[in-house]
Structures are given as C-alpha cells and as structure tokens.
Design an enzyme around this catalytic site. Structure first.
Site, short mmCIF file in Angstrom:
data_model
loop_
_atom_site.label_atom_id
_atom_site.label_comp_id
_atom_site.label_asym_id
_atom_site.label_seq_id
_atom_site.Cartn_x
_atom_site.Cartn_y
_atom_site.Cartn_z
N GLY A 15 0.85 -1.20 0.00
CA GLY A 15 0.00 0.00 0.00
C GLY A 15 0.88 1.25 0.00
O GLY A 15 1.81 1.35 0.79
N ARG A 76 0.87 -5.08 -6.03
CA ARG A 76 0.98 -6.33 -5.28
C ARG A 76 1.37 -7.37 -6.33
O ARG A 76 0.88 -7.34 -7.44
CB ARG A 76 -0.36 -6.63 -4.61
CG ARG A 76 -0.79 -5.41 -3.74
CD ARG A 76 -1.57 -5.74 -2.55
NE ARG A 76 -2.21 -4.57 -1.95
CZ ARG A 76 -1.78 -3.95 -0.84
NH1 ARG A 76 -0.71 -4.40 -0.25
NH2 ARG A 76 -2.40 -2.91 -0.33
N ASP A 107 5.20 -5.13 5.96
CA ASP A 107 5.78 -6.44 6.30
C ASP A 107 5.70 -7.45 5.16
O ASP A 107 6.59 -8.27 4.98
CB ASP A 107 5.15 -6.99 7.59
CG ASP A 107 3.63 -6.88 7.58
OD1 ASP A 107 3.00 -7.15 8.61
OD2 ASP A 107 3.09 -6.52 6.52
N THR A 130 4.15 2.49 5.48
CA THR A 130 2.73 2.09 5.51
C THR A 130 2.01 2.98 6.50
O THR A 130 2.56 3.32 7.56
CB THR A 130 2.54 0.62 5.95
OG1 THR A 130 1.15 0.38 6.20
CG2 THR A 130 3.31 0.27 7.22
N ASP A 132 -0.30 2.15 8.36
CA ASP A 132 -0.82 1.36 9.50
C ASP A 132 0.00 1.46 10.76
O ASP A 132 -0.49 1.16 11.84
CB ASP A 132 -0.91 -0.12 9.10
CG ASP A 132 -1.87 -0.33 7.96
OD1 ASP A 132 -1.99 -1.48 7.49
OD2 ASP A 132 -2.51 0.65 7.52
N ASP A 134 2.10 -0.61 11.79
CA ASP A 134 1.97 -1.94 12.43
C ASP A 134 3.23 -2.78 12.28
O ASP A 134 3.16 -4.00 12.21
CB ASP A 134 0.78 -2.69 11.80
CG ASP A 134 0.98 -2.90 10.30
OD1 ASP A 134 0.23 -3.70 9.71
OD2 ASP A 134 1.89 -2.26 9.74
N ARG A 176 -5.75 -1.96 8.49
CA ARG A 176 -5.76 -3.40 8.17
C ARG A 176 -6.10 -4.18 9.44
O ARG A 176 -7.26 -4.31 9.75
CB ARG A 176 -4.45 -3.86 7.55
CG ARG A 176 -4.59 -5.19 6.79
CD ARG A 176 -3.35 -5.58 6.09
NE ARG A 176 -2.18 -5.41 6.94
CZ ARG A 176 -0.93 -5.61 6.49
NH1 ARG A 176 -0.72 -5.96 5.25
NH2 ARG A 176 0.10 -5.45 7.28
O1 F6P Z 1 -1.66 -1.45 4.59
C1 F6P Z 1 -2.15 -0.20 4.23
C2 F6P Z 1 -3.61 -0.30 3.90
O2 F6P Z 1 -4.08 0.97 3.56
C3 F6P Z 1 -4.45 -0.84 5.05
O3 F6P Z 1 -4.69 0.13 6.05
C4 F6P Z 1 -5.69 -1.24 4.28
O4 F6P Z 1 -6.46 -2.22 4.96
C5 F6P Z 1 -5.09 -1.85 3.02
O5 F6P Z 1 -3.84 -1.19 2.81
C6 F6P Z 1 -5.94 -1.65 1.79
O6 F6P Z 1 -5.31 -2.39 0.74
P1 F6P Z 1 -5.63 -2.01 -0.81
O7 F6P Z 1 -4.92 -0.74 -1.11
O8 F6P Z 1 -5.05 -3.18 -1.56
O9 F6P Z 1 -7.11 -1.88 -0.92
#
Ligand code: F6P
Length: 328
Positions: A15, A76, A107, A130, A132, A134, A176
C-alpha cells in the site's frame, strides 16, 4: 568481507503511503552523495520482474518530497511469490549489475525481500512505509503521521454535522488489522468510543457507554471503528445494532477509505523518510543487510527483517486508559 556496493536498486511495494517519495528522494541523493549508482524499479517486485527500471540522478527526484503516493508506483505481485518469478527478478538484478536493494513498504514487502536475499544473496534493507504503523522495530512508519492528520480533519468535519443533527456517527478508519490509527485519532478527535481489534469491548458494553454519554447530556457522539475491529461483522452491522437499541438516536456511518493513504506528507513524515533513506544507504555501505531501518527515541535503529516481520507493534494501553477517562 562483503563486496563493495556500487549500484543500489530502490523500489516501493505494498500500500502506498505519504512520505514514500521523500524516502525515494533520500535514497537516490544519498547514493549520489557517496558516488554510487541508483536504479529506480517501478511498480514494486512486478516491475523488477518486468525490468521496468531507470537510472536515477539527484535531479530525477526534484520536487517530489511534498508529493503523496509514490512516483515509483507500487503493485501487489503474486509472481514474486514463486521461485520462478524471483529467478526472473534476479536475472534483472544481474543484467543491471545491481549490488543491493532498498525496499520501501510493509511487512509483506519485507517478507519477499528476505526470501529474495536468502535465495540469491543480494543485500536488502527495508524502509517501513505504511500508514498502519503496524511494523515491529520502529515507533513510526512513513505515512502514519500524515494519515492521522487526514483522519482527524475528516472526523472534525463529521462532528460538525453530527452536532447539527444530534446524530451518532460511526467512522471507520484504515489500519488493516492494527488499531493505531483508530486509537490515536479517536483520542485526538474526542470520540466517545473507539473500537480496535486489540480489544473487544462487545456490543453491550458499547451500548452502555453510549447510553451513559447520552444521559450525561451528550446530544451527538462519534465512535471511531478500526477496519480490523472484531466487535461486530462490520461497521454497518454495529451501527444497525445500536440504531435498533437506541431508536431515539439518528445513526450514520462514514467509511473514510483510501483518502487516508493520500495527501501531501506531513513535515514529520518527510523528515522521517529522509532520515530513513540516508540510514538505509549508509547501512548498505557499512555492509549491513537483511535489516529494517526504524525510529526509536528519535534515533535511527536497525532491526533484523525476520524480527520486524514476526514482531507485533504493541497498542498503547495507556492511551486506551486516557480515552476511557476523557470520553466521560
Ligand atoms: O496497509 C495499508 C492499507 O491501507 C491498510 O490500512 C488497508 O487495509 C489496506 O492497505 C488496503 O489495501 P488495498 O490498497 O489493496 O485496498
């Protein structure tokens, strides 16, 4: 004695987060400072496999420090999860004579980097990017501070309409499966309740708390819900349950979503990203590998990627106590 690093590859993965560009800029310019080559790899590991690369120089990263998102784009990449895919990626590493890799991401990205290093011996350094926050091994990940301020601004706006209509708002925020954004913005925005995955207060305790708030004279309330919260199936189900049990209250839901990932990075994130980019290149020059750069007590530290990936970023229990006291 590890072979001297002459050419560094840099990529962003997972992300996107505000401040990633500041980190890319710092890696490119620090490499130039030490007369190393720097190659940008676009679209994360997919771009490495597809040889989507470009030689960088200090001018290549002009005017990006204040830009959200990532100029190197991200993706991804399922193919990188296969040995075949990683072999293709290593072929590109060899083609461009890349001696080391800086991976800016979360991670999941570090897991890929660690496997890649183990299989092909390429030195890798992780920079935690990120929203998050986390990741074990740093008090702050790049993008977290900006996301907090984006969310606070949004909740303040929602509070205006909640007050005007005597409404109860459930605001879902990202993270997340971590509650850091929800907890900090809940306290900062004066939310009546904060639901995070690290705690499960249960729907009945939530009702009790909202009834108590109302009896104490509050005519509108804000409940911040982390997207990974397990109290109910989802924020809509929680809101429906409360609406059923507090029929006199008008209830609304606001899911902030991906706006939390955007925006110009805060000064804190720009400085953090700049420091981490410099530290990453200097660590590679010092022969370090398989570590993640982190912030601890305002110092740069290095944590083995294996620990950063497996470790857990603890929720601040004291902040939960503060929230319980101040939401009276
Ligand atoms: O890890 C960062 C994040 O924004 C999380 O907070 C969220 O759940 C996820 O990515 C969303 O993923 P995507 O961008 O693939 O929808």
């Amino acid at each position: 004695m590890s072979t001297p690093i002459k050419r560094i590859g840099v990529l962003t993965s997972g992300g996107d987060a505000p401040g990633m560009n500041a980190a890319v800029r710092a890696v490119v310019r620090t490499a130039a400072f030490y007369e190393l080559d720097c190659i940008a790899i676009y679209r994360g590991y997919q771009g490495l496999i597809d040889d989507h690369t470009k030689i960088m120089n200090p001018r290549s990263v002009n005017n990006i420090i204040n830009k959200g998102g990532t100029v190197l784009k991200s993706a991804r990449c399922l193919e990188f999860r296969t040995l075949e895919g990683r072999k293709k990626a290593f072929g590109v590493i060899q083609k461009h004579n890349i001696d080391a890799l800086v991976v800016i991401g979360g991670d999941g990205s570090f897991t890929g980097a660690m496997i890649f290093q183990k299989e092909f011996g390429i030195p890798v350094i992780g920079i935690p990017g990120t929203i998050d926050n986390d990741i074990f091994g740093t008090t702050h990940t790049i993008g977290y501070d900006t996301a907090l301020n984006t969310v606070i601004d949004a909740i303040d706006k929602i509070r205006d309409t909640a007050i005007s209509h005597n409404r109860l708002f459930f605001v879902e925020v990202m993270g997340r499966d971590a509650g850091h954004i929800a907890l900090n913005t809940g306290v900062g925005a004066g939310a009546e309740e904060i639901l995070i995955p690290e705690e499960n207060m249960g729907l009945d305790r939530l009702l009790e708390s909202l009834n108590r708030s109302e009896k104490s004279g509050k005519s509108s309330s804000i409940v911040v819900v982390a997207e990974g919260d397990k109290t109910g199936k989802n924020v809509f189900e929680i809101a429906e349950y409360v609406e059923k049990n507090m029929p006199h209250y008008e209830v609304r839901v606001s899911v902030l979503g991906h706006m939390q990932r955007g925006g110009s990075p805060s000064c804190f994130d720009r400085v953090l990203a700049s420091r981490m980019g410099v530290e990453a290149v200097e660590s590679l020059r010092a022969g370090k590998s398989n570590v993640m750069v982190g912030l601890k007590e305002d110092q740069m530290i290095l944590t083995p990627l294996s620990k950063a990936i497996k470790g857990k970023s603890e929720i601040n229990e004291n902040l939960i106590r503060v929230s319980d006291i101040l939401s009276l």
